[in-house]
Design an enzyme around this catalytic site. Structure first.
Site, PDB file in Angstrom:
ATOM      1  CE  LYS A 132      -1.776   1.515   4.060  1.00 56.58           C
ATOM      2  NZ  LYS A 132      -1.401   2.850   4.440  1.00 56.58           N
ATOM      3  CG  ASN A 133       2.290   2.802   3.719  1.00 56.70           C
ATOM      4  OD1 ASN A 133       1.104   3.102   3.387  1.00 56.70           O
ATOM      5  ND2 ASN A 133       2.676   2.468   4.800  1.00 56.70           N
TER       6      ASN A 133
ATOM      7  CB  CYS B 111      -5.113  10.227  11.664  1.00 60.35           C
ATOM      8  SG  CYS B 111      -3.334   9.741  11.831  1.00 60.35           S
TER       9      CYS B 111
ATOM     10  NE  ARG C 256       0.292  10.572   9.722  1.00 60.75           N
ATOM     11  CZ  ARG C 256      -0.106   9.575   9.255  1.00 60.75           C
ATOM     12  NH1 ARG C 256      -1.364   8.857   9.451  1.00 60.75           N
ATOM     13  NH2 ARG C 256       0.729   9.006   8.232  1.00 60.75           N
TER      14      ARG C 256
ATOM     15  CB  ILE D  11       2.392  18.970   5.843  1.00 57.70           C
ATOM     16  CG1 ILE D  11       1.547  20.408   5.656  1.00 57.70           C
ATOM     17  CG2 ILE D  11       1.672  17.908   5.626  1.00 57.70           C
ATOM     18  CD1 ILE D  11       0.808  20.538   4.510  1.00 57.70           C
TER      19      ILE D  11
ATOM     20  CG  ASP E  80       3.488   1.831   9.431  1.00 54.49           C
ATOM     21  OD1 ASP E  80       3.493   1.850   8.299  1.00 54.49           O
ATOM     22  OD2 ASP E  80       3.281   2.541  10.447  1.00 54.49           O
TER      23      ASP E  80
ATOM     24  NE  ARG F  19      -7.166   4.773   5.919  1.00 54.60           N
ATOM     25  CZ  ARG F  19      -7.012   5.601   6.203  1.00 54.60           C
ATOM     26  NH1 ARG F  19      -7.517   6.035   7.600  1.00 54.60           N
ATOM     27  NH2 ARG F  19      -5.949   6.496   5.702  1.00 54.60           N
TER      28      ARG F  19
HETATM   29  C1  EPZ Z   1       4.217   7.187   5.842  1.00 53.17           C
HETATM   30  O1  EPZ Z   1       3.416   8.215   6.417  1.00 53.17           O
HETATM   31  C2  EPZ Z   1       3.370   5.869   5.997  1.00 53.17           C
HETATM   32  N1  EPZ Z   1       2.172   6.215   5.165  1.00 53.17           N
HETATM   33  C3  EPZ Z   1       2.911   5.695   7.235  1.00 53.17           C
HETATM   34  O2  EPZ Z   1       2.254   4.346   7.324  1.00 53.17           O
HETATM   35  C4  EPZ Z   1       4.244   5.447   8.334  1.00 53.17           C
HETATM   36  O3  EPZ Z   1       3.985   4.962   9.541  1.00 53.17           O
HETATM   37  C5  EPZ Z   1       5.135   6.552   8.311  1.00 53.17           C
HETATM   38  O4  EPZ Z   1       5.374   6.821   6.808  1.00 53.17           O
HETATM   39  C6  EPZ Z   1       6.524   6.123   8.779  1.00 53.17           C
HETATM   40  O5  EPZ Z   1       7.129   5.326   8.492  1.00 53.17           O
HETATM   41  C7  EPZ Z   1       2.297   6.165   3.953  1.00 53.17           C
HETATM   42  O6  EPZ Z   1       3.311   5.916   3.213  1.00 53.17           O
HETATM   43  C8  EPZ Z   1       1.155   6.187   3.037  1.00 53.17           C
HETATM   44  P1  EPZ Z   1       6.368  10.347   7.884  1.00 53.17           P
HETATM   45  P2  EPZ Z   1       4.148   9.816   6.512  1.00 53.17           P
HETATM   46  O7  EPZ Z   1       6.159  11.813   7.200  1.00 53.17           O
HETATM   47  O8  EPZ Z   1       4.752  10.021   5.203  1.00 53.17           O
HETATM   48  C9  EPZ Z   1       6.427  13.738  11.306  1.00 53.17           C
HETATM   49  C10 EPZ Z   1       0.284   2.810   7.908  1.00 53.17           C
HETATM   50  O9  EPZ Z   1      -0.122   2.474   8.784  1.00 53.17           O
HETATM   51  N2  EPZ Z   1       6.165  14.815  10.390  1.00 53.17           N
HETATM   52  O10 EPZ Z   1       7.396   9.860   7.744  1.00 53.17           O
HETATM   53  O11 EPZ Z   1       3.071  10.567   6.752  1.00 53.17           O
HETATM   54  C11 EPZ Z   1       5.230  13.125  11.522  1.00 53.17           C
HETATM   55  O12 EPZ Z   1       4.029  13.703  12.278  1.00 53.17           O
HETATM   56  C12 EPZ Z   1       0.609   4.351   7.866  1.00 53.17           C
HETATM   57  O13 EPZ Z   1       0.478   2.431   6.693  1.00 53.17           O
HETATM   58  C13 EPZ Z   1       6.311  16.208  10.533  1.00 53.17           C
HETATM   59  O14 EPZ Z   1       6.568  16.599  11.752  1.00 53.17           O
HETATM   60  O15 EPZ Z   1       5.287   9.660   7.661  1.00 53.17           O
HETATM   61  C14 EPZ Z   1       5.581  11.883  12.114  1.00 53.17           C
HETATM   62  O16 EPZ Z   1       5.667  11.982  13.646  1.00 53.17           O
HETATM   63  C15 EPZ Z   1       0.606   5.153   9.231  1.00 53.17           C
HETATM   64  N3  EPZ Z   1       6.220  17.012   9.680  1.00 53.17           N
HETATM   65  C16 EPZ Z   1       6.863  11.540  11.743  1.00 53.17           C
HETATM   66  O17 EPZ Z   1       7.378  12.797  11.021  1.00 53.17           O
HETATM   67  C17 EPZ Z   1       6.391  16.811   8.194  1.00 53.17           C
HETATM   68  O18 EPZ Z   1       6.045  17.486   7.562  1.00 53.17           O
HETATM   69  C18 EPZ Z   1       7.211  10.295  10.484  1.00 53.17           C
HETATM   70  O19 EPZ Z   1       6.100  10.941   9.401  1.00 53.17           O
HETATM   71  C19 EPZ Z   1       6.092  15.253   8.020  1.00 53.17           C
HETATM   72  C20 EPZ Z   1       6.155  14.221   9.071  1.00 53.17           C
END
Ligand code: EPZ
Length: 417
Positions: A23-24, A117, A122, A124, A306, A398
């Site tokens: 999925k990811n 969520c 989360r 950006i 995850d 999902r």
């Molecule tokens: C991806 O989410 C995955 N989703 C998540 O899987 C996974 O848990 C995560 O990476 C970490 O491996 C998809 O790929 C669709 P991050 P993403 O940006 O990209 C913080 C599942 O269960 N952060 O690496 O959103 C954030 O809050 C899902 O399949 C910021 O602070 O994860 C988090 O604490 C859940 N600012 C950490 O970084 C930002 O601009 C990791 O987030 C972006 C992120």
């Protein structure tokens, strides 16, 4: 669709199960089709709820798709820029990946904040800071981000945290941005490598994915073509942890050991037997497993967040005690309170869960808080004595395609009602 499982517990799992496409990886690859001219065939396609939402979003951007015998065929000849609205972005966090694709293709984008969520706020900010450092003008207003990339230039970007989504979004945008863009402190997840492979298959020049530095030589445009996404390492890990939790002997076909090294080394500490093959992993657990004293979630290649909920279930029934630290998301122990209804002994304090293993869990009514917690509660229900009802199974859908059918083929007794 029915939204709960009734699980008749105390089952062991035996047999083999295939792992579908990741999925990811599929979600960013689908977002990247915005950059491509022509028809794209995505093989090893998996029609999950999140994937259906992404296809719905692509349709609003003029990209048509059809699913046929395990592949998804996309046609991008009518692709057009479009606003990613709240209605769309609140259904799918990964809609933020489209920001990079839209800026790459159209040099402008209007995207609603994807919002938080259950597992965390989360933000950006890393995405926005990265694009601003390349000269993108971004205004945040009324819950939307308005981006003008007419003056965007290639350059070097350092991520404050190796964000998976920010890395992927930047790779997409830079792949069609003249000059060389370098991403430092990039995420190293296998899904990043898969996206690099997809982009390069379509004519991009991206190098270094899997390391903390990715170099992208921008090209004028990307073509169509075919691509097969990698197997889902989190689904594979979910099946392995469910087998370790319930006991039995299961072969997870299509799983790549190199994608789950950290999980495998932890499981080897617990005295279950693991056999590694080139494209499958076999796990046998014929007695109560010993606890793992300390576990910490971290970015790849360390133990993935995850799989944290699924590991929490295993530690809840293992012999001994475990301290599990969640370092990636700020609120991802939703599963603990549900497991305590089943008799687990867990104390959550800030980013730490302190688990005292118990011999038995007992059936209860439990609620999935996110898709991984839901998958973990299914394993707990299969392990528990008596009946467990898991609510909110639409969250599980999902990320898992008909999880109950997969487990029933291995000996479980799960009804979707
Ligand atoms: C991806 O989410 C995955 N989703 C998540 O899987 C996974 O848990 C995560 O990476 C970490 O491996 C998809 O790929 C669709 P991050 P993403 O940006 O990209 C913080 C599942 O269960 N952060 O690496 O959103 C954030 O809050 C899902 O399949 C910021 O602070 O994860 C988090 O604490 C859940 N600012 C950490 O970084 C930002 O601009 C990791 O987030 C972006 C992120």
């Amino acid at each position: 669709m029915e939204n709960k499982f009734i699980i008749n517990g105390k089952t062991k799992l035996f047999g083999s199960v295939n792992v579908d496409g990741a999925k990811n990886s599929l979600l960013p690859v689908l977002a990247a089709t915005v950059l491509c001219d022509g028809e794209i065939e995505i093989k090893n396609f998996v029609n999950l709820e999140d994937v259906k939402v992404m296809l719905e979003i692509l349709k609003t951007l003029g990209i048509s798709s059809k699913i046929d015998s395990g592949s998804c065929f996309l046609q991008t000849k009518n692709v057009k820029n479009g606003k990613i609205t709240h209605e769309l972005s609140k259904k799918l966090r990964a809609s933020i990946f489209l920001l990079g694709a839209l800026l790459g293709r159209f040099r402008s984008a209007v995207v609603a904040f994807p919002g938080g969520c259950k597992i965390g706020e989360r933000p950006i900010d890393i995405h926005l800071k990265s694009f601003r450092s390349l000269g993108v003008k971004i205004i945040e207003m009324h819950g939307y981000i308005f981006c003008d990339a007419s003056k965007m230039k290639s350059g070097s970007v350092v991520l404050d945290f190796p964000s998976v989504g920010a890395t992927e979004s930047l790779m997409m945008c830079a792949s069609v941005l003249a000059g060389k863009t370098i991403i430092k402190n990039a995420a190293k997840e296998p899904e990043i490598v898969d996206l690099q492979n997809f982009l390069n298959k379509m004519g991009a020049k991206v190098f270094g994915a899997g390391s903390d530095t990715i170099e992208i030589e921008g090209v004028k445009s990307l073509r169509g073509g075919e691509f097969s996404v990698m197997p889902d390492r989190i689904v594979a890990g979910t099946y392995l942890l469910a087998t370790a939790t319930c006991g039995g002997d299961v072969t997870v076909c299509g799983a790549k050991a190199e994608h789950n090294q950290s999980l495998i080394s932890f499981l080897k500490e617990t005295a279950c037997q693991i056999e590694i093959f080139s494209d499958k992993i076999r796990l046998k657990a014929d007695k109560r497993l010993s606890s793992i004293p300390l576990i910490q979630t971290n970015p790849f290649p360390l133990f993935p967040t995850d799989l944290q909920s699924q590991m929490l279930v295993l530690q809840s029934v293992s012999e001994g005690s475990c301290v599990l630290q969640e370092t990636v998301f700020e609120n991802r122990f939703g599963c603990a309170s549900e497991l305590k209804k089943m008799g687990a002994k867990i104390i959550v304090k800030n980013q730490f869960a302190h688990i005292q293993g118990v011999e038995k869990l007992f059936g209860a009514d439990v609620y999935a808080t996110d898709l991984r917690c839901g998958a973990a509660l299914v394993a707990a229900g299969m392990k528990a004595e008596g009946y467990t009802t898991v609510y909110n199974v639409s969250l599980i859908d999902r990320g898992y395609e008909r999880i109950e059918e997969k487990y029933n083929l291995l000996g479980a007794d799960i009804k979707r009602i």
